[in-house]
Design a protein around this motif. Sequence first.
Motif, short mmCIF file in Angstrom:
data_model
loop_
_atom_site.label_atom_id
_atom_site.label_comp_id
_atom_site.label_asym_id
_atom_site.label_seq_id
_atom_site.Cartn_x
_atom_site.Cartn_y
_atom_site.Cartn_z
N ALA A 186 18.90 56.82 52.15
CA ALA A 186 19.18 55.97 53.56
C ALA A 186 19.57 54.73 53.30
N TYR A 187 18.99 54.07 52.12
CA TYR A 187 19.31 52.97 51.54
C TYR A 187 20.87 52.72 51.00
N ASP A 210 13.08 55.46 50.64
CA ASP A 210 14.16 56.60 51.11
C ASP A 210 15.49 55.97 50.56
N ALA A 239 23.24 52.83 53.95
CA ALA A 239 23.35 51.58 54.62
C ALA A 239 24.42 50.54 53.75
N PHE A 240 24.02 50.84 52.40
CA PHE A 240 24.80 50.03 51.48
C PHE A 240 26.17 50.08 51.71
N CYS A 262 10.05 46.61 47.07
CA CYS A 262 10.96 46.40 48.05
C CYS A 262 10.89 47.70 49.07
N GLY A 263 9.61 47.73 49.59
CA GLY A 263 9.00 48.76 50.41
C GLY A 263 10.25 50.16 50.62
N GLN A 264 10.84 50.11 51.72
CA GLN A 264 11.81 50.87 52.27
C GLN A 264 12.82 51.51 51.21
N MET A 265 13.30 50.65 50.51
CA MET A 265 14.24 51.21 49.54
C MET A 265 13.86 52.28 48.98
#
Lengths: 210, 210, 210, 210
Positions: free
Chosen positions: B192-193, B189, B196-197, B183-186
Amino acid sequence: MTPLCKRWSRRKEARPQEILEAALAQFVQKGFSATRIEDIAREAGVTRGTPYLYFANKEEIFKAVIRELLLPQVTLAAERVADFSGCAAELLRELVQIWWRVMGETSLSALPKLMIAEGSNFPEVMDIYEREFVLPGQQLFRRVLELGIASGEFRQVDIDQTINVLVAPIVMAMLARCGNVPCGQMAADPDAYLNAFIDVTLGGLLARPD
Amino acid sequence: MTPLCKRWSRRKEARPQEILEAALAQFVQKGFSATRIEDIAREAGVTRGTPYLYFANKEEIFKAVIRELLLPQVTLAAERVADFSGCAAELLRELVQIWWRVMGETSLSALPKLMIAEGSNFPEVMDIYEREFVLPGQQLFRRVLELGIASGEFRQVDIDQTINVLVAPIVMAMLARCGNVPCGQMAADPDAYLNAFIDVTLGGLLARPD
Amino acid sequence: MTPLCKRWSRRKEARPQEILEAALAQFVQKGFSATRIEDIAREAGVTRGTPYLYFANKEEIFKAVIRELLLPQVTLAAERVADFSGCAAELLRELVQIWWRVMGETSLSALPKLMIAEGSNFPEVMDIYEREFVLPGQQLFRRVLELGIASGEFRQVDIDQTINVLVAPIVMAMLARCGNVPCGQMAADPDAYLNAFIDVTLGGLLARPD
Amino acid sequence: MTPLCKRWSRRKEARPQEILEAALAQFVQKGFSATRIEDIAREAGVTRGTPYLYFANKEEIFKAVIRELLLPQVTLAAERVADFSGCAAELLRELVQIWWRVMGETSLSALPKLMIAEGSNFPEVMDIYEREFVLPGQQLFRRVLELGIASGEFRQVDIDQTINVLVAPIVMAMLARCGNVPCGQMAADPDAYLNAFIDVTLGGLLARPD
DNA sequence: AATGAATGAGAATTCATTCAT
DNA sequence: TATGAATGAATTCTCATTCAT
């Protein structure tokens, strides 16, 4: 006609598929290493030697399950998911629901569990999984988010991260369907769960009227 | 005769713990069945026979990892998570962030992966997991939701299902930390994830001013 | 319906022979145990089941190769070898050369290799081999030696042992023909080798003129 | 002292050698494919798993038998064979006899049988065998022949081929020693056989006085 | 007669576990 | 305590053999 006293029946065409389906069921239930070839054979209604007529070894069976049983369905599913229209909110709602119907409620729901449990032992399969399942899935959500933001329907959000926020609950629902993932209510009534998910998420994405 | 090299000082009390930590690392990486006792021993810096001085067999090592290494931390973590105050929105934000700090960023993040992958082979462990990890976690979110709804801060939502909607992205982040969950981006960083959540979720929960 | 391609004309009488020839080739190449029935079938241009229409099992195929393919040729060959005349020296020379032509240069050359490699696993075959190949062969040389000694042409030698001295280089040449027996020059130019053999041996047998 | 009730004894140093010797005996008796690991283990007085503590698989055991058990002896033997002096005839006689003592009467006599039977399944081993056993052996005979011809003691013969004529009877004697190679008298009284061999051969090589 | 899918006994190999040192 | 050689049960995989087509 019924093969009551037959020792076996010849099913050359159907066999590989049957074996892969049996293997999928066993791998999901027990994991790759803990699944014995004989478990797969018995589930497929054949004997120990038969899987080797169609697959070189257990590892190849695993790869074939992913490549030949699951990923082709992903493509079919993705096509159906891509087919929708309406405003961004409707798109999102529809996307989640179609996704669930074509991925969550089918044998495809096994894919995330398999990759979480066994991915690190099969890096090549992991790559394929990412390329053919994860990325396309993210793209679908990206499209909806970009659309919604462009039209002013959605707030400005960090798209890259929000994608994963949207994907996570669906993947969790898929995991829950594989049994033995303890998220009680989620598995019991997936539709209620997904509605709650859409409700909260959409509420969080929509631009405030004021 | 004198302990020439300090690193060989026998820490008999420390051994079991070291072995469990080694076992955790290996189980997370390879899964239970694919992990050999020797893998664990080597990772712990001992030899094949040593784990058997402290644990009856491989299965008991797995159970001990969960019961003695992970679940006690859950309790500690839960206490710290429970310690917060403020309005419901602040509580939620704080809850997610503390949770992440005490569970996501520690070895506890392995727990969901282990249970997803191996749970069905260890039903008793699964029960303990549900009782001591899943339910308490859900309770924390339930409390926040109930508080927010009672105070009018949050909209009326289906609490039982919304709990899981809130938990899912955090659990996914924990899974992502175990590596090889694509889940690459998660994973790249997490903060950041998580922001956003919280951003999306809180937006979705807050009652509209109008 | 009509036999479109001639090559499929059923030669039922020829099949067993073809299978035995295929088996011989495979047994010589790989040995009995390492040869799979399918290897034989493929070499014979048939499929797995066909050899079992003619032979009870793999062991019987091996025995049939010896008994039905090779030993009958031995008899034929022996008759031709026995047909010679002249002084003892000429006889010996002729014997070696005919032997080579009828045994060394034909599939019979496989016999010693098979018996060396597999004889101990097939004692009955070994007995037949000794009775029908080794002893008759020794008899031929015995006759020549006895003749030569009786006529004063040859020196008095230990007949029993000298027989084997004479047989050894021919058998080695047969082994060399089976490939992968590393005696470079021997296999490359068998005639030169046999000439050198006759040259040395005859020189050693002839009574000195003085 | 006697390990009557011991389940096993620890022989880390001796084990590999013991296993290789057991393997040699079994391979010579039954051939590579027909030898089960358990046969080797039993002959070595251990159980199924033990050979795998020292060798990766059956093939490696075979290679180790050749490389570590037999070929080192070839070197030792070759040194002793190379140590002789006298006229060419004496040299030849001595060469044959020493060869027999150091190669024929030891476990080295198994080497030709193994290579004839299994060589084609182990090409690399075959190469080593040729390089380290066949060629050196041929060199020894070449030296004697060249010496004898140069000194006028021997007739002019085709050296390359005559080498093999000389080698063949010795190799046959080695084969005969491995049992089940049917050359009756040869195996029964090797010395008489070798004497007959030297007698005939030397007679054939010596230049005629006239 | 021939095929080749399926079987199942058997051999190779692995690895959790034991125990003499 | 710790070691690691040895064990042997369990598993993967092979292949001779059968038999429905």
